[in-house]
Design an enzyme around this catalytic site. Structure first.
Site, short mmCIF file in Angstrom:
data_model
loop_
_atom_site.label_atom_id
_atom_site.label_comp_id
_atom_site.label_asym_id
_atom_site.label_seq_id
_atom_site.Cartn_x
_atom_site.Cartn_y
_atom_site.Cartn_z
CB SER A 164 -7.86 12.35 -8.42
OG SER A 164 -9.22 12.70 -8.27
CE1 TYR A 177 -9.22 7.55 -8.35
CE2 TYR A 177 -10.15 9.50 -7.30
CZ TYR A 177 -9.54 8.89 -8.38
OH TYR A 177 -9.26 9.64 -9.50
CB ALA A 179 -5.86 6.64 0.68
CB SER A 180 -4.41 5.33 -4.22
OG SER A 180 -5.50 5.83 -5.00
CE LYS A 181 -5.68 8.44 -9.23
NZ LYS A 181 -4.80 8.27 -10.40
#
Length: 270
Positions: A164, A177, A179-181
């Site tokens: 993202s 969000y 952090a995960s992407k």
């Protein structure tokens, strides 16, 4: 057809960019395995594609992922392309509603020339943080781990991971969000370095404003504000993003690996 006989596995295939990617591969002759947590979603548009193989699947469940790829192995003995399009920006509808409300309040404050200080970090629960990472990061790891032996057996192939634009910018939002992407980009680069000797290329997309059902859950006025931040002042269609996936998966993208492409209307420039 560019991908005639190619075996493709797409996660998040029931809607949005995952569905558009599956449709694009199917039009080019590929056999497309479409995985999604929504069995009902897969039974509509995806199931109508020529060469479609619907697989209801929670990619956060590593054993279920292993079983799905065992099916691909049993039916074809190889895999040519993996597309990790599945993801969430919030762990629940309540969390998504709260995020949309915070975003809209921030937009109103900016419009009215007053300060607004969103507070996310201290309110995130362990369960919420874990759930988003289990889908956006662990889920991609599960599929890559299971796909690699099949890609090696094919003599090479391509993996495309959906990150993202939030992974490339500093944005106040629930930390799980971005952090995960962002972690997914690290996984992409590591896999690209490790798998290059086997002829397997690994790249990532970091989209911005794309006209998907999830994106349209936000208020129209707020969406217009987001699009207004971009040099190209419109949303992308999922089909536009899908064309980039096909470029990366095909011969045209044969010299790209470990890269992050950001179809974001110029919001991200590198």
């Amino acid at each position: 057809m560019r991908f005639d006989g190619t075996i493709v596995f797409v996660t998040g295939a029931a809607s949005g960019m995952g569905l558009a990617t599956a449709q694009a591969f199917a039009r080019e002759g590929a056999v497309v395995y479409g995985a999604d947590i929504s069995a009902d979603g897969l039974a509509t548009d995806f199931a109508q594609l020529d060469g479609s193989r619907p697989l209801p699947l929670d990619i956060a469940d590593s054993e279920a992922v292993r079983a799905a790829f065992a099916q691909v192995e049993a039916e074809h003995g190889r895999l040519d392309v993996l597309v990790n399009a599945a993801g969430v920006n919030a762990p629940s509808k309540a969390a998504l509603d709260q995020l949309n409300e915070q975003n809209y309040q921030g937009f109103l404050a900016m419009k009215e020339g007053r300060p607004h200080t969103p507070e996310f970090l201290e309110h995130i629960t362990d369960d919420d943080f874990d759930r988003v990472l289990k889908i956006n990061l662990y889920g991609a790891f599960h599929t890559i781990r299971s796909a690699v032996p099949l890609l090696k057996r094919a003599g090479g192939g391509s993996i495309v991971n959906f990150s993202s634009s939030a992974a490339l910018m500093g944005i106040a939002m629930p930390a799980y969000y971005p952090a995960s992407k962002a972690a997914l980009l690290g996984l992409t680069r590591e896999a690209a370095a490790e798998l290059a000797p086997f002829g397997i290329r690994v790249n990532a997309l970091a989209p911005g404003a794309v006209d998907t059902p999830l994106f349209r859950q936000s208020d129209d006025e707020f969406i217009d504000f987001l699009v207004g931040m971009q040099p190209i002042k419109r949303t992308a269609s999922p089909a536009e993003v899908a064309r980039t996936v096909l470029f990366l998966a095909g011969d045209e993208g044969s010299y790209y690996t470990g890269q992050t492409f950001s179809p974001s209307g110029g919001l991200v420039m590198q």
